[in-house]
Design a protein around this motif. Structure first.
Motif, short mmCIF file in Angstrom:
data_model
loop_
_atom_site.label_atom_id
_atom_site.label_comp_id
_atom_site.label_asym_id
_atom_site.label_seq_id
_atom_site.Cartn_x
_atom_site.Cartn_y
_atom_site.Cartn_z
N ALA A 130 0.83 -1.20 0.00
CA ALA A 130 0.00 0.00 0.00
C ALA A 130 0.87 1.25 0.00
O ALA A 130 1.86 1.34 0.72
CB ALA A 130 -0.91 -0.01 1.23
N THR A 131 0.48 2.20 -0.84
CA THR A 131 1.20 3.47 -0.91
C THR A 131 0.20 4.61 -0.81
O THR A 131 -0.94 4.48 -1.25
CB THR A 131 2.00 3.59 -2.21
OG1 THR A 131 1.10 3.47 -3.33
CG2 THR A 131 3.07 2.51 -2.31
N ALA A 132 0.63 5.71 -0.24
CA ALA A 132 -0.19 6.91 -0.15
C ALA A 132 0.31 7.91 -1.19
O ALA A 132 1.52 8.11 -1.33
CB ALA A 132 -0.13 7.50 1.25
N ASN A 157 -9.73 5.58 0.39
CA ASN A 157 -9.54 6.78 1.21
C ASN A 157 -9.21 8.00 0.36
O ASN A 157 -8.28 8.77 0.66
CB ASN A 157 -8.43 6.54 2.24
CG ASN A 157 -8.72 5.36 3.14
OD1 ASN A 157 -9.86 5.16 3.57
ND2 ASN A 157 -7.69 4.57 3.42
N SER A 215 -5.68 13.33 -1.90
CA SER A 215 -4.83 12.25 -1.38
C SER A 215 -5.60 10.94 -1.46
O SER A 215 -6.83 10.91 -1.39
CB SER A 215 -4.43 12.54 0.07
OG SER A 215 -5.58 12.65 0.90
N TYR A 216 -4.85 9.84 -1.62
CA TYR A 216 -5.49 8.53 -1.72
C TYR A 216 -4.47 7.44 -1.44
O TYR A 216 -3.26 7.64 -1.57
CB TYR A 216 -6.12 8.33 -3.09
CG TYR A 216 -5.20 8.54 -4.26
CD1 TYR A 216 -4.54 7.48 -4.88
CD2 TYR A 216 -4.98 9.82 -4.75
CE1 TYR A 216 -3.69 7.68 -5.96
CE2 TYR A 216 -4.13 10.04 -5.83
CZ TYR A 216 -3.49 8.97 -6.42
OH TYR A 216 -2.65 9.18 -7.49
N ASP A 217 -4.98 6.28 -1.05
CA ASP A 217 -4.15 5.10 -0.83
C ASP A 217 -4.30 4.15 -2.00
O ASP A 217 -5.39 4.04 -2.60
CB ASP A 217 -4.57 4.38 0.45
CG ASP A 217 -4.37 5.24 1.69
OD1 ASP A 217 -3.43 6.05 1.68
OD2 ASP A 217 -5.15 5.08 2.65
N LYS A 218 -3.21 3.43 -2.32
CA LYS A 218 -3.23 2.40 -3.36
C LYS A 218 -2.78 1.08 -2.73
O LYS A 218 -1.59 0.75 -2.76
CB LYS A 218 -2.33 2.78 -4.53
CG LYS A 218 -2.83 3.96 -5.36
CD LYS A 218 -1.93 4.23 -6.55
CE LYS A 218 -2.01 3.08 -7.55
NZ LYS A 218 -1.26 3.38 -8.80
N PRO A 219 -3.72 0.31 -2.16
CA PRO A 219 -3.33 -0.98 -1.58
C PRO A 219 -2.75 -1.92 -2.63
O PRO A 219 -1.86 -2.71 -2.35
CB PRO A 219 -4.65 -1.53 -1.03
CG PRO A 219 -5.53 -0.33 -0.89
CD PRO A 219 -5.14 0.61 -1.97
N TYR A 252 -7.99 1.85 -5.33
CA TYR A 252 -7.90 3.17 -4.71
C TYR A 252 -8.85 3.24 -3.52
O TYR A 252 -10.02 2.88 -3.63
CB TYR A 252 -8.26 4.25 -5.74
CG TYR A 252 -7.38 4.19 -6.96
CD1 TYR A 252 -6.27 5.02 -7.10
CD2 TYR A 252 -7.62 3.25 -7.97
CE1 TYR A 252 -5.44 4.94 -8.19
CE2 TYR A 252 -6.79 3.17 -9.07
CZ TYR A 252 -5.71 4.01 -9.17
OH TYR A 252 -4.89 3.91 -10.26
#
Length: 273
Positions: free
Chosen positions: A28-30, A56, A45-49, A54
Motif C-alpha cells: 500500500a502506498t499513499a 480513502n 490524497s489517496y491510498d493504493k493498496p 484506490y
C-alpha cells in the motif's frame, strides 16, 4: 500549460488496463496530487493498496491559509480513481482556475471509474462567500474527457469535449463518432455553448467526414461517423445540406430504418427541434 487541459484518450486507458493485467500486488502506498491559484490550494490524497485499487480518496481545499474543505470523496467502486493517477508527471495534476471571472478560483477534480470504455467525470468546487463554504457539481464526460481552453480569448476557460451520447448509438464503440461539445461553467452550472463556435464546429464536421471516408475504405459502413457529422451540421444550421450528403452517402439496404432511427435520435438528444 496554463491554457490547456488534457483530453482523456482511450489509448491511455487501454494502456493502463493492460498494465494492470500484468502487474502483481504492491505494498500500500499513499499518494497526493495538488494544484494552486492565488491563495487557493487544493490537494487530493489517496491510498493504493494494490495497483489500480484506490481507497480513502480525500479532497482538501485551503483558502487564504485556512482549511475550508476536507472530506472523503464518494467512490462508485475501489477502482474509481483520480485521473491524475493515469497522467504523466509533466501533466497538470489538479486544476485550480477562475472559471467564471468572479476572482474566486474553482477546483476541478477529475475521476475515472474504470472499465474498458467508461467513464470520466469532474467534480467542480465553487466557493460561496456568503456561507464561506464550497459547493460542488458533478459533470459527466462519459467515455471521453475535455480540453480546458480559452476559446474566445476573454481570459476565461471553456471545456472542449464531445457528445458521448453517440457512443454505441448506431454501431460498436470503436466505430462511433461524436459531435463537438463546448461547455462553459458559470456560477455553479455547466452551460452548453457549442453553437457559439461555428468555425470549430465546421472544422470538426469536416474531420468527421474524412473519418467516415476512411472508415468506408476499410470496410465499415460508416453509420457512426455519419450520425455525428449530421449532428454537427444541425449545430451549424445546415441540416438540409447535411441530410442530403448523408442520404447520398449511405446506400445500404437498411437505409430507410437507419434514417428514421437517426432522425428520432437527433430529436431525443436536442439537435432536431
Amino acid at each position: 500549460m496554463d491554457n490547456i487541459r488534457f483530453l482523456i484518450k482511450q489509448s491511455i486507458i487501454a494502456l493502463a488496463l493492460l498494465n494492470a493485467a500484468t502487474t502483481f500486488a504492491q505494498p500500500a502506498t499513499a499518494k497526493t496530487v495538488t494544484g494552486q491559484l492565488g491563495n487557493v490550494q487544493a490537494e487530493i490524497s489517496y491510498d493504493k493498496p494494490e495497483e489500480y485499487q484506490y481507497k480513502n480518496v480525500r479532497l482538501k481545499i485551503i483558502r487564504a491559509g485556512k482549511t475550508t474543505l476536507d472530506q472523503k470523496l464518494p467512490q462508485e467502486s475501489e477502482y474509481d480513481r483520480p485521473i491524475a493517477d493515469l497522467l504523466g508527471d509533466n501533466q497538470e495534476q489538479l486544476p485550480v482556475r477562475d472559471l467564471d471571472g468572479n476572482k474566486e478560483p474553482e477546483v476541478i477534480a477529475d475521476f475515472f471509474t474504470g472499465g474498458a470504455h467508461c467513464c470520466t467525470y469532474s467534480l467542480i468546487y465553487r466557493y460561496d462567500r456568503q456561507t464561506q463554504k464550497y459547493t460542488k457539481i458533478r459533470h459527466e464526460w462519459g467515455n471521453g474527457g475535455y480540453v480546458l481552453k480559452d476559446l474566445d480569448k476573454d481570459g476565461l476557460f471553456e471545456f472542449e469535449s464531445r457528445d458521448d451520447r453517440f457512443a454505441y448509438a448506431f454501431t460498436a464503440y470503436a466505430a462511433s463518432g461524436y459531435p463537438l461539445q463546448i461547455w462553459q461553467y458559470r456560477q455553479g452550472e455547466m452551460i452548453d455553448i457549442t453553437r457559439r463556435y461555428p468555425k470549430l464546429i465546421f472544422n470538426h464536421a469536416s474531420e468527421l467526414w474524412q473519418t467516415y471516408t476512411e472508415a468506408r475504405r476499410q470496410g465499415d459502413d460508416g453509420k457512426g461517423f455519419l450520425s455525428a457529422y449530421l449532428a454537427d451540421k444541425y449545430l451549424l444550421g445546415q441540416e438540409q445540406d447535411g441530410w442530403q450528403r448523408v442520404q447520398q452517402a449511405y446506400k445500404k439496404s437498411d437505409r430507410t430504418q437507419y434514417f428514421a432511427d437517426l432522425r428520432k435520435f437527433l430529436r431525443e438528444t436536442g439537435y432536431l427541434k
